[in-house]
Motif scaffolding. Structure first.
Motif, short mmCIF file in Angstrom:
data_model
loop_
_atom_site.label_atom_id
_atom_site.label_comp_id
_atom_site.label_asym_id
_atom_site.label_seq_id
_atom_site.Cartn_x
_atom_site.Cartn_y
_atom_site.Cartn_z
N CYS A 51 0.84 -1.20 0.00
CA CYS A 51 0.00 0.00 0.00
C CYS A 51 0.88 1.26 0.00
N ALA A 52 0.63 2.09 -0.96
CA ALA A 52 1.42 3.33 -1.10
C ALA A 52 0.58 4.32 -1.88
N VAL A 53 0.99 5.58 -1.82
CA VAL A 53 0.29 6.60 -2.58
C VAL A 53 0.66 6.45 -4.06
N ASP A 54 -0.27 6.80 -4.95
CA ASP A 54 0.09 6.73 -6.37
C ASP A 54 0.19 8.11 -7.00
N VAL A 55 0.35 9.12 -6.14
CA VAL A 55 0.70 10.47 -6.59
C VAL A 55 2.01 10.78 -5.85
N GLY A 175 -11.25 -8.15 -8.37
CA GLY A 175 -10.96 -6.74 -8.60
C GLY A 175 -9.57 -6.52 -9.17
N THR A 176 -9.49 -5.54 -10.06
CA THR A 176 -8.20 -5.23 -10.69
C THR A 176 -7.95 -3.72 -10.68
N GLY A 177 -8.42 -3.04 -9.63
CA GLY A 177 -8.22 -1.59 -9.51
C GLY A 177 -6.88 -1.26 -8.88
N SER A 178 -6.76 0.00 -8.45
CA SER A 178 -5.48 0.48 -7.91
C SER A 178 -5.02 -0.31 -6.70
N SER A 179 -5.97 -0.74 -5.85
CA SER A 179 -5.56 -1.48 -4.64
C SER A 179 -5.02 -2.85 -5.03
N ALA A 180 -5.79 -3.60 -5.83
CA ALA A 180 -5.33 -4.95 -6.23
C ALA A 180 -4.00 -4.86 -6.96
N GLN A 198 -11.11 -10.89 -12.96
CA GLN A 198 -11.12 -9.56 -13.58
C GLN A 198 -12.45 -9.32 -14.29
N ARG A 199 -13.14 -8.26 -13.87
CA ARG A 199 -14.38 -7.90 -14.58
C ARG A 199 -14.04 -7.01 -15.77
N THR A 200 -13.11 -6.08 -15.55
CA THR A 200 -12.71 -5.15 -16.61
C THR A 200 -11.20 -4.96 -16.53
N PRO A 201 -10.47 -5.04 -17.65
CA PRO A 201 -9.04 -4.73 -17.59
C PRO A 201 -8.82 -3.23 -17.45
N CYS A 280 -10.68 6.77 -19.16
CA CYS A 280 -12.11 6.66 -18.89
C CYS A 280 -12.31 6.17 -17.45
N LYS A 281 -11.56 5.11 -17.09
CA LYS A 281 -11.49 4.69 -15.69
C LYS A 281 -10.17 5.23 -15.14
N ARG A 282 -10.02 5.20 -13.84
CA ARG A 282 -8.76 5.70 -13.27
C ARG A 282 -7.59 4.84 -13.76
N VAL A 283 -6.58 5.47 -14.32
CA VAL A 283 -5.44 4.73 -14.84
C VAL A 283 -4.59 4.27 -13.65
O1 N01 Z 1 -11.12 0.11 -6.16
P1 N01 Z 1 -11.66 0.28 -7.67
P2 N01 Z 1 -9.65 0.25 -5.61
N1 N01 Z 1 -17.50 -8.45 -9.37
O2 N01 Z 1 -13.07 0.71 -7.54
C1 N01 Z 1 -13.97 -4.80 -9.29
C2 N01 Z 1 -7.85 5.01 -4.61
N2 N01 Z 1 -6.65 4.27 -4.33
O3 N01 Z 1 -9.70 -0.01 -4.14
O4 N01 Z 1 -13.55 -2.25 -13.05
C3 N01 Z 1 -16.31 -8.38 -9.95
O5 N01 Z 1 -10.75 1.09 -8.50
C4 N01 Z 1 -14.00 -3.62 -10.23
O6 N01 Z 1 -14.34 -4.05 -11.52
P3 N01 Z 1 -14.80 -2.96 -12.64
C5 N01 Z 1 -7.88 5.41 -6.06
O7 N01 Z 1 -8.55 6.64 -6.18
C6 N01 Z 1 -5.56 5.02 -4.24
O8 N01 Z 1 -8.70 -0.56 -6.37
O9 N01 Z 1 -15.77 -2.05 -11.93
N3 N01 Z 1 -15.46 -7.35 -9.84
C7 N01 Z 1 -12.55 -3.12 -10.11
O10 N01 Z 1 -11.68 -3.88 -10.89
C8 N01 Z 1 -8.67 4.33 -6.65
O11 N01 Z 1 -9.23 4.67 -7.89
C9 N01 Z 1 -4.42 4.42 -3.96
O12 N01 Z 1 -15.41 -3.77 -13.70
C10 N01 Z 1 -15.87 -6.33 -9.10
C11 N01 Z 1 -12.26 -3.39 -8.63
O13 N01 Z 1 -13.18 -4.37 -8.18
C12 N01 Z 1 -9.66 4.08 -5.56
O14 N01 Z 1 -8.94 4.20 -4.37
C13 N01 Z 1 -4.30 3.05 -3.82
C14 N01 Z 1 -17.12 -6.31 -8.44
C15 N01 Z 1 -12.46 -2.16 -7.79
O15 N01 Z 1 -11.56 -1.18 -8.22
C16 N01 Z 1 -10.30 2.73 -5.55
O16 N01 Z 1 -9.32 1.73 -5.86
C17 N01 Z 1 -5.43 2.31 -3.93
C18 N01 Z 1 -17.95 -7.44 -8.62
N4 N01 Z 1 -19.16 -7.50 -8.05
C19 N01 Z 1 -6.61 2.94 -4.17
N5 N01 Z 1 -17.24 -5.15 -7.77
C20 N01 Z 1 -3.28 5.32 -3.81
O17 N01 Z 1 -2.21 4.95 -4.03
C21 N01 Z 1 -16.10 -4.45 -8.01
N6 N01 Z 1 -15.28 -5.16 -8.80
C22 N01 Z 1 -3.53 6.69 -3.40
#
Ligand code: N01
Length: 486
Positions: A51-55, A175-180, A198-201, A280-283
């Motif tokens: 876990c770290a900041v991404d800015v 999930g494949t967002g910033s945290s994962a 992964q629901r969305t890349p 479109c989504k957060r990079v």
């Molecule tokens: O959450 P997210 P995050 N079935 O919402 C998937 C900040 N942040 O915790 O893309 C299957 O981005 C969802 O799929 P999809 C930062 O602002 C900052 O990762 O919606 N999958 C996605 O892949 C960031 O943008 C730092 O199709 C499901 C994932 O879960 C925000 O927090 C670090 C689902 C969620 O991704 C959130 O990031 C980390 C389901 N039912 C985060 N529901 C810093 O470094 C959800 N998903 C500052």
């Protein structure tokens, strides 16, 4: 009942920043209501591996409290949490914090021009309320059938179970967002098998993190101007990225090329290639997420999850993935504002916002006198530091409170027409942004208004809009009289 001039809800980055600014303005009669047992918000809650900041940290810090000692360009969560605690202590804010105190409800008492708040630790009367609850503070638990029947271990990334040893386990990640993207590369080497659902890349950007050398840190300590210069460079770099993301073809070509070099396997690369415009989504800012997915103990499953079984996860192609642990990297409920509060007309904000969230300057709402939001509607950012938006709001709120004190004003309420005009402009500027036109779904979007999350435009435009408390856009009510406009 405790009576204070100002109640700040939430002791995270923005709430503490508000408290510090009040101190600087010699306003001492306030409390910070915090539901957890410590201050720090996001940086207290998120402790997952990696876990770290991404800015860049020089940008992701208070402008009034530069930290010459960041150890890395992107500081880890523990360092940021320490920074928040240190700055709060230095500004003597901690004695104002009511820990383990959850806001349960609140109503506006129009006759007394005060908020009556009820908390888990008693009632509070406050002339002003500043909501600093964070737009992403409550974990989102996906509504997947059977999740409660899973017999293995389940936890959300923002509530990491550090007592649970993942070594050698079959681990599923949803999930494949910033945290994962941050914790997957950390846990991959030690788990037995990792299945990423992964629901969305997502598109990614290079992170290029590095250690900040002792020499650099010494230079920043000796010359704050040098550190300000570095911060300014990072600010303009981020603004440039924000602009480029609205015209994404070039950036997208580079991202595609990068994916090709990181993932040689065609089949896997096809799965990881988004079919929507970059931005479109957060990079995701990462160098090691996609490389981690190429390791032999990792499977990326792009089939839809149909249910969680007692033993694992079942996908739409009928395959069941047996798991010991399921980690939810499923993000957060966006903007859980002060739902318990009821404004002058008795409605909560959720009730007022049936047709979409809106606020004036992302900060004030008609029918909610003396109520201010930090990081409210259309103040989030996908490309730079959220503090660049929270700090102008903090300054604006401070000016509003000072204006009220100077002019014997008991209640400050934004005019509905000012709020409407402002939001019409924001909506119009959002219309052509990549967030709405880029062909994706994301937590940036909320129907029917399109997006009430992001600020459309340069950061400087937002900062200029909040530079002065524009009392002419408010109804100001004197303590004894009715409406006054000093
Ligand atoms: O959450 P997210 P995050 N079935 O919402 C998937 C900040 N942040 O915790 O893309 C299957 O981005 C969802 O799929 P999809 C930062 O602002 C900052 O990762 O919606 N999958 C996605 O892949 C960031 O943008 C730092 O199709 C499901 C994932 O879960 C925000 O927090 C670090 C689902 C969620 O991704 C959130 O990031 C980390 C389901 N039912 C985060 N529901 C810093 O470094 C959800 N998903 C500052």
């Amino acid at each position: 009942m405790r009576s204070v001039h100002i109640a700040i809800i939430g002791a995270g980055f923005s709430g503490l920043g508000m408290a510090i600014r009040l101190k600087q303005a010699s306003i001492d009669d306030f409390v910070l209501v915090e539901r957890a047992d410590d201050i720090g918000g996001t940086w207290r809650d998120n402790s997952y591996p990696g876990c770290a900041v991404d800015v860049q940290s020089h940008l992701y810090s208070y402008s009034f409290a530069p930290n010459p000692d960041w150890s890395q360009v992107y500081a880890p969560n523990t360092e940021i949490w320490d920074y928040i605690k240190r700055v709060s202590a230095e500004h003597d804010v901690n004695r104002h914090v009511l820990l383990n105190t959850e806001l349960r409800g609140g109503t506006w008492d129009d006759a007394a021009a005060r908020w009556r708040l009820s908390t888990s630790n008693g009632d509070i009367a406050a002339r002003f309320v500043v909501s600093a609850m964070g737009p992403l503070s409550n974990p989102s638990i996906p509504d997947i059938p059977g999740l409660d029947r899973f017999t293995g271990t389940v936890f959300h990334s923002a509530r990491w179970d550090h007592d649970h040893d993942l070594t050698g386990e079959r681990v599923g990640v949803i999930g494949t967002g910033s945290s994962a993207a941050q914790f997957v590369p950390e846990i991959q080497p030690r788990v037995g098998r990792l299945t990423l659902f992964q629901r969305t890349p997502h598109w990614t950007f290079p992170r290029m993190n590095r250690r900040i050398t002792g020499l650099e840190r010494a230079a920043y300590r000796r010359s704050p101007a040098l550190q300000r210069l570095v911060r300014a460079r990072q600010y303009y770099y981020r603004e440039l990225i924000g602009t480029l993301l609205q015209r994404p073809r070039i950036v997208e070509a580079v991202a595609r090329l990068r994916l090709r070099t990181q993932v040689r396997d065609r089949e896997l690369r096809a799965k990881l290639t988004p079919d929507y415009r970059i931005g479109c989504k957060r990079v995701i800012v990462t160098d090691d997420f996609h490389p981690a997915l190429t390791r032999p103990n990792v499977d990326v499953v792009a089939e839809k999850i149909t249910e969680v079984t007692p033993d694992g996860v079942l996908t739409s192609d009928g395959v069941e993935y047996e798991l010991d642990t399921l980690i939810l990297g499923t993000g957060f409920e966006v903007m859980p504002v002060a739902d318990p509060l009821r404004g002058r007309d008795g409605d909560t904000l959720t009730e007022r916002w049936r047709d979409g969230r809106s606020a004036y300057l992302g900060t004030t709402v008609a029918e909610f006198p003396n109520y201010f939001m930090l990081v409210g509607p259309n103040t989030a950012t996908g490309h730079t530091s959220v503090l660049l938006y929270a700090e102008p709001q903090i300054e604006y709120v401070t000016q509003a409170i000072q204006h009220a004190a100077r002019h014997d004003v008991a209640a400050v309420e934004v005019r509905q027409e000012a709020q409407d005009v402002y939001n019409a402009d924001v909506r119009a500027r959002l219309r052509d942004t990549v967030w709405l036109t880029g062909g994706c779904d994301s937590w940036y979007l909320d129907e029917p208004s399109g997006s009430s999350v992001l600020w459309p435009g340069h950061t400087g435009r937002f900062q200029r809009a909040l530079a002065r408390f524009d009392h002419e856009n408010y109804v100001l009510r004197r303590a004894q009289d009715d409406v006054a406009e000093p």
